[in-house]
Write an enzyme that holds these catalytic residues in place. Structure first.
Site, PDB file in Angstrom:
ATOM      1  N   GLY A   1       0.779  -1.229   0.000  1.00 16.60           N
ATOM      2  CA  GLY A   1       0.000   0.000   0.000  1.00 16.60           C
ATOM      3  C   GLY A   1       0.814   1.284   0.000  1.00 16.60           C
ATOM      4  O   GLY A   1       0.251   2.378  -0.148  1.00 16.60           O
TER       5      GLY A   1
ATOM      6  N   ARG B   1       2.857   4.215  -1.452  1.00 16.74           N
ATOM      7  CA  ARG B   1       2.966   4.846  -2.772  1.00 16.74           C
ATOM      8  C   ARG B   1       4.387   5.352  -2.976  1.00 16.74           C
ATOM      9  O   ARG B   1       4.936   6.059  -2.122  1.00 16.74           O
ATOM     10  CB  ARG B   1       1.968   5.995  -2.911  1.00 16.74           C
ATOM     11  CG  ARG B   1       0.531   5.502  -3.058  1.00 16.74           C
ATOM     12  CD  ARG B   1      -0.468   6.643  -3.028  1.00 16.74           C
ATOM     13  NE  ARG B   1      -0.369   7.506  -4.194  1.00 16.74           N
ATOM     14  CZ  ARG B   1      -0.949   7.238  -5.369  1.00 16.74           C
ATOM     15  NH1 ARG B   1      -1.658   6.143  -5.532  1.00 16.74           N
ATOM     16  NH2 ARG B   1      -0.832   8.073  -6.385  1.00 16.74           N
TER      17      ARG B   1
ATOM     18  N   GLY C   1      19.199   9.404  -8.257  1.00 15.17           N
ATOM     19  CA  GLY C   1      20.265   8.512  -7.817  1.00 15.17           C
ATOM     20  C   GLY C   1      21.389   9.273  -7.134  1.00 15.17           C
ATOM     21  O   GLY C   1      21.751  10.373  -7.555  1.00 15.17           O
TER      22      GLY C   1
ATOM     23  N   TYR D   1      27.377   3.967  -0.736  1.00  9.03           N
ATOM     24  CA  TYR D   1      27.688   5.126  -1.575  1.00  9.03           C
ATOM     25  C   TYR D   1      28.466   6.204  -0.820  1.00  9.03           C
ATOM     26  O   TYR D   1      29.143   7.027  -1.437  1.00  9.03           O
ATOM     27  CB  TYR D   1      26.409   5.764  -2.127  1.00  9.03           C
ATOM     28  CG  TYR D   1      25.584   4.906  -3.050  1.00  9.03           C
ATOM     29  CD1 TYR D   1      26.095   3.734  -3.621  1.00  9.03           C
ATOM     30  CD2 TYR D   1      24.272   5.269  -3.359  1.00  9.03           C
ATOM     31  CE1 TYR D   1      25.318   2.960  -4.448  1.00  9.03           C
ATOM     32  CE2 TYR D   1      23.496   4.490  -4.197  1.00  9.03           C
ATOM     33  CZ  TYR D   1      24.009   3.336  -4.734  1.00  9.03           C
ATOM     34  OH  TYR D   1      23.234   2.574  -5.557  1.00  9.03           O
TER      35      TYR D   1
ATOM     36  N   HIS E   1      21.227  -4.822  -1.050  1.00  8.82           N
ATOM     37  CA  HIS E   1      21.931  -4.226  -2.187  1.00  8.82           C
ATOM     38  C   HIS E   1      22.326  -5.245  -3.260  1.00  8.82           C
ATOM     39  O   HIS E   1      22.178  -5.008  -4.454  1.00  8.82           O
ATOM     40  CB  HIS E   1      23.170  -3.475  -1.680  1.00  8.82           C
ATOM     41  CG  HIS E   1      23.606  -2.365  -2.571  1.00  8.82           C
ATOM     42  ND1 HIS E   1      24.259  -1.232  -2.113  1.00  8.82           N
ATOM     43  CD2 HIS E   1      23.484  -2.186  -3.904  1.00  8.82           C
ATOM     44  CE1 HIS E   1      24.514  -0.423  -3.132  1.00  8.82           C
ATOM     45  NE2 HIS E   1      24.065  -0.988  -4.229  1.00  8.82           N
TER      46      HIS E   1
ATOM     47  N   SER F   1      17.712  -5.829  -4.497  1.00  2.49           N
ATOM     48  CA  SER F   1      18.367  -5.227  -5.657  1.00  2.49           C
ATOM     49  C   SER F   1      19.296  -6.262  -6.272  1.00  2.49           C
ATOM     50  O   SER F   1      19.949  -7.030  -5.545  1.00  2.49           O
ATOM     51  CB  SER F   1      19.156  -3.983  -5.234  1.00  2.49           C
ATOM     52  OG  SER F   1      19.727  -3.328  -6.344  1.00  2.49           O
TER      53      SER F   1
ATOM     54  N   SER G   1      24.388   4.692 -17.606  1.00  2.53           N
ATOM     55  CA  SER G   1      25.415   5.531 -16.961  1.00  2.53           C
ATOM     56  C   SER G   1      26.306   6.234 -17.976  1.00  2.53           C
ATOM     57  O   SER G   1      27.492   6.459 -17.734  1.00  2.53           O
ATOM     58  CB  SER G   1      26.269   4.685 -15.997  1.00  2.53           C
ATOM     59  OG  SER G   1      25.460   4.096 -15.006  1.00  2.53           O
TER      60      SER G   1
ATOM     61  N   LYS H   1      20.203  10.017 -12.924  1.00  2.00           N
ATOM     62  CA  LYS H   1      21.169  10.779 -12.119  1.00  2.00           C
ATOM     63  C   LYS H   1      21.904  11.743 -13.031  1.00  2.00           C
ATOM     64  O   LYS H   1      22.321  11.370 -14.135  1.00  2.00           O
ATOM     65  CB  LYS H   1      22.154   9.836 -11.446  1.00  2.00           C
ATOM     66  CG  LYS H   1      23.161  10.528 -10.539  1.00  2.00           C
ATOM     67  CD  LYS H   1      24.210   9.551 -10.050  1.00  2.00           C
ATOM     68  CE  LYS H   1      25.127   9.106 -11.169  1.00  2.00           C
ATOM     69  NZ  LYS H   1      26.165   8.167 -10.751  1.00  2.00           N
TER      70      LYS H   1
ATOM     71  N   ASN I   1      14.602  15.610 -17.273  1.00  4.77           N
ATOM     72  CA  ASN I   1      14.298  14.219 -16.928  1.00  4.77           C
ATOM     73  C   ASN I   1      12.927  14.056 -16.286  1.00  4.77           C
ATOM     74  O   ASN I   1      12.366  12.951 -16.287  1.00  4.77           O
ATOM     75  CB  ASN I   1      15.367  13.662 -15.989  1.00  4.77           C
ATOM     76  CG  ASN I   1      16.677  13.354 -16.700  1.00  4.77           C
ATOM     77  OD1 ASN I   1      16.726  13.277 -17.927  1.00  4.77           O
ATOM     78  ND2 ASN I   1      17.735  13.184 -15.943  1.00  4.77           N
TER      79      ASN I   1
END
Length: 330
Positions: A16, A18, A25, A66, A147, A189, A245, A285, A295
């Site tokens: 549920g 959203r 990114g 990151y 990840h 991921s 990329s 990104k 974008n």
């Protein structure tokens, strides 16, 4: 394919929640440029994330590995403090359990680890989550992702059962974090169909099914079987590296250039529109303000079925990837 005439700005996850279909990114660094592959350069996030906020982005894709969660958290905090933004107005994704990076990369060993080298996997996940929330300055994230499904360095014939048990342990820790309110939704991921099937078998509760699978997808890198499996399981597919990329001169492809010309749009806008009409969400990104605006300006045109097929056909051969191949992970 999602109905192109419906609003494609958000998607509803199976629990549920959203989620915006476009998120900014935050993995900054040199991945596929002319210089030597270096890895993460988090200092680039200060200006880029600030510009993204100025230009309307309210969803950000982060990861413990990151090194940019502190920048994102600080920049959000400044806007929370001024009253310009509320926590509820933003959607923050982060990712944990990144395998040990190759030694030539400038990624801290404190941020990445292989499950077979960790004494208590669940405790490591909890500790990393505390660090991520501290850096973000948040009490919860909107989406938390595993990840990668396992180690990059597992030798051929590495023990698949060890990897499978580790994934289930990590996922159980994620479920507990979600139950405590540290994440509104959880997902994965870089998982293949086999990885997903195993996880759904090992942790069969419907409420704990992954809500999202974030994988590399662009016109030169497609996996229709994986996407079909995810759709059948109610798992939303998110495309990272949606433009490859900047590799392979993707945005100069004649097919994309021709379609863009017909619509008065850029090839990048065509690619993002393709992702959304194909039912995916995407993570563009850029460090340039004009590209950030561009974008997001993808809701005033529709690709027809023939154009969608033409873009699909670009990835009919062997996938061209900018990141490791998840199919090599046992």
């Amino acid at each position: 394919m999602r109905d192109a005439h419906h609003d494609l700005r958000t998607v509803t996850l199976h629990n549920g929640v959203r989620m915006p279909t476009l998120a900014f990114g935050t993995a900054f660094g040199d991945w596929v440029g002319a210089t030597a592959f270096q890895g993460f350069l988090p200092e680039q996030a200060w200006r880029a994330v600030d510009l993204a906020l100025d230009n309307g982005y309210r969803a950000f894709d982060c990861a413990h590995a990151y090194g940019t969660e502190r920048m994102v958290g600080t920049l959000l905090g400044q806007r929370f403090a001024s009253g310009a933004l509320t926590r509820e107005a933003v959607f923050i994704t982060t990712k944990l359990a990144h395998p040990a990076a190759p030694p030539h990369l400038n990624v801290s060993h404190k941020r990445t680890w292989d499950a077979d080298r960790v004494e208590d996997i669940a405790q490591r996940v909890r500790d990393d989550m505390v660090d991520s929330l501290d850096d973000l300055g948040l009490g919860y994230v909107d989406l938390l992702l595993v990840h990668w499904p396992g180690s990059f360095s597992a030798p051929p014939g590495g023990d698949p059962e060890v990897s499978r048990r580790a994934r289930a342990t990590i996922w159980r820790a994620f479920c507990a974090l979600a139950d405590k309110g540290a994440a509104r939704a959880i997902g994965v991921s870089n998982f293949t169909i086999d990885h997903l099937r195993q996880l759904i078998t090992d942790v069969p509760e419907p409420a704990y099914r992954p809500a999202v699978n974030q994988v590399e997808i662009h016109p030169y890198c497609r996996d229709p079987e994986l996407e079909a499996f995810c759709r059948a399981q109610g798992i939303v597919v998110t495309a990272y590296a949606p433009f490859a990329s900047g590799a392979f001169e993707l945005l100069r492809d004649p097919v994309l250039v021709a379609i863009a010309g017909r619509h008065g749009k850029s090839p990048g806008q065509v690619v993002l529109r393709w992702h959304l009409q194909r039912g995916r969400t995407a993570l563009p990104k850029t460090s340039r303000a004009e590209r950030m605006v561009e974008n997001q300006a993808i809701h005033d045109f529709v690709l027809d079925a023939e154009e969608i097929r033409a873009i699909d056909a670009l990835g009919a051969g062997v996938a061209r990837r900018t990141c490791p191949d998840p199919y090599t992970i046992v």
